[in-house]
Scaffold this motif. Structure first.
Motif, PDB file in Angstrom:
ATOM      1  N   UNK A   1     110.923  31.361  32.521  1.00 52.99           N
ATOM      2  CA  UNK A   1     110.144  32.470  33.081  1.00 52.99           C
ATOM      3  C   UNK A   1     109.139  31.947  34.099  1.00 52.99           C
ATOM      4  N   UNK A   2     109.606  31.045  34.959  1.00 52.44           N
ATOM      5  CA  UNK A   2     108.750  30.474  35.999  1.00 52.44           C
ATOM      6  C   UNK A   2     109.109  31.063  37.357  1.00 52.44           C
ATOM      7  N   UNK A   3     108.171  30.965  38.283  1.00 52.93           N
ATOM      8  CA  UNK A   3     108.435  31.428  39.648  1.00 52.93           C
ATOM      9  C   UNK A   3     108.752  32.916  39.690  1.00 52.93           C
ATOM     10  N   UNK A   4     109.856  33.249  40.302  1.00 55.18           N
ATOM     11  CA  UNK A   4     110.240  34.656  40.435  1.00 55.18           C
ATOM     12  C   UNK A   4     110.576  35.306  39.104  1.00 55.18           C
TER      13      UNK A   4
ATOM     14  N   UNK B   1     105.590  28.068  33.632  1.00 55.10           N
ATOM     15  CA  UNK B   1     105.146  26.888  34.377  1.00 55.10           C
ATOM     16  C   UNK B   1     103.851  26.279  33.826  1.00 55.10           C
ATOM     17  N   UNK B   2     102.780  27.052  33.572  1.00 57.44           N
ATOM     18  CA  UNK B   2     101.556  26.411  33.067  1.00 57.44           C
ATOM     19  C   UNK B   2     101.738  25.680  31.732  1.00 57.44           C
TER      20      UNK B   2
ATOM     21  N   UNK C   1      94.481  15.777  34.138  1.00 54.08           N
ATOM     22  CA  UNK C   1      95.926  15.563  34.193  1.00 54.08           C
ATOM     23  C   UNK C   1      96.658  16.869  34.464  1.00 54.08           C
ATOM     24  N   UNK C   2      96.191  17.950  33.851  1.00 55.62           N
ATOM     25  CA  UNK C   2      96.813  19.267  34.059  1.00 55.62           C
ATOM     26  C   UNK C   2      96.735  19.662  35.527  1.00 55.62           C
ATOM     27  N   UNK C   3      95.560  19.490  36.128  1.00 55.87           N
ATOM     28  CA  UNK C   3      95.398  19.860  37.541  1.00 55.87           C
ATOM     29  C   UNK C   3      96.298  19.004  38.437  1.00 55.87           C
ATOM     30  N   UNK C   4      96.393  17.708  38.123  1.00 48.40           N
ATOM     31  CA  UNK C   4      97.192  16.807  38.953  1.00 48.40           C
ATOM     32  C   UNK C   4      98.682  17.128  38.871  1.00 48.40           C
TER      33      UNK C   4
ATOM     34  N   UNK D   1     103.631  21.436  42.538  1.00 48.66           N
ATOM     35  CA  UNK D   1     104.856  20.769  42.961  1.00 48.66           C
ATOM     36  C   UNK D   1     105.398  19.807  41.911  1.00 48.66           C
ATOM     37  N   UNK D   2     104.524  19.071  41.236  1.00 51.10           N
ATOM     38  CA  UNK D   2     104.995  18.100  40.232  1.00 51.10           C
ATOM     39  C   UNK D   2     105.732  18.806  39.101  1.00 51.10           C
ATOM     40  N   UNK D   3     105.182  19.908  38.640  1.00 53.19           N
ATOM     41  CA  UNK D   3     105.845  20.659  37.572  1.00 53.19           C
ATOM     42  C   UNK D   3     107.133  21.300  38.062  1.00 53.19           C
TER      43      UNK D   3
END
Length: 234
Positions: free
Chosen positions: A41-44, A91-92, A148-151, A155-157
């Motif tokens: 359930x990420x992005x669109x 994603x989060x 670490x979460x912010x980094x 894009x990394x995720x």
């Protein structure tokens, strides 16, 4: 000397992955488990909770509870699934699992905590503040986790999700959850449905596989279940 690990392709908002959580816990007692977040359930595909979504997921959840014994809380059924302000976004929480793994090798521990928060406590696991609190629950330093979460956000995720989906496609997996037993670089797909509700039996099976070279075994036909890349099957 052989090298064994279990690859687990999952999504934190996949009910069948929550149903398989005891299997993951049992497997971790036998061999390393490497997590691959799939972005169901990420992005669109992210969604706001609605009556239509509630009517879609509840039959899945009730069947998962029946087959696996995993508890679904009233705060989830009567709270979160009626919360029109809640956003379901994979994603989060995938970012949070990556951060916990990077910090302390605790990705699987945080995934289990996130799943319980969602399916038992009805919490909004797409919100960073909630994820920080859950990371603190398992003993991670909140400041280090936040950094670490912010980094790893963005894009990394998304690159991690793309890699997970590529591995899923290469393995011929139909969706989430998918488990792949690796021995010396060779992969064998594990029939998760055969072990649902039987974590001790899975652990025993894995122990029987780990000392010897891994060779594929014929799998008996089984009822289709699980969450595909875009949706779940009842």
């Amino acid at each position: 000397m052989t090298s064994h690990q279990l690859h687990y392709i999952y999504d934190p908002l996949c009910g069948w992955c929550y149903g398989a959580a005891p299997l993951v816990a049992a497997a971790r007692q036998v061999l390393p488990v490497r997590l691959h977040g799939g972005g169901l359930m990420a992005g669109a595909q992210r969604q706001v909770v609605s009556a239509r979504l509630r009517e879609y997921v509840m039959p899945h959840d009730r069947r998962i509870a029946q087959l696996t014994g995993q508890p679904f809380g009233d705060a989830y059924f009567d709270g979160l699934l009626h919360d029109g302000g809640a956003v379901l976004d994979s994603e989060p929480p995938i970012t949070a699992v990556l951060a916990a793994e990077q910090l302390a090798g605790r990705g699987a521990d945080l995934l289990a905590r996130v799943q319980a928060a969602h399916y038992q406590q009805g919490r909004r696991i797409a919100e960073p503040a909630v994820l920080r609190a859950l990371a603190a629950d398992i003993g991670l330093d909140e400041a280090a986790f936040s950094q670490a979460f912010d980094a790893l956000s963005g894009e990394a995720t998304r690159a991690h999700i793309a890699d997970s989906r590529q591995q899923l496609a290469q393995a011929g997996g139909g969706g989430f959850p998918t488990m792949l037993l690796e021995a010396d670089g060779r992969l064998e797909r594990v029939d998760v449905s055969a072990w649902l509700g039987r974590p001790e039996a899975l652990a025993a099976w894995l122990m029987s596989r780990v000392p010897a070279p891994t060779t594929p075994v014929a799998q008996a036909p089984h009822d289709r279940f699980g969450c595909g890349p875009q949706a779940c099957t009842i």
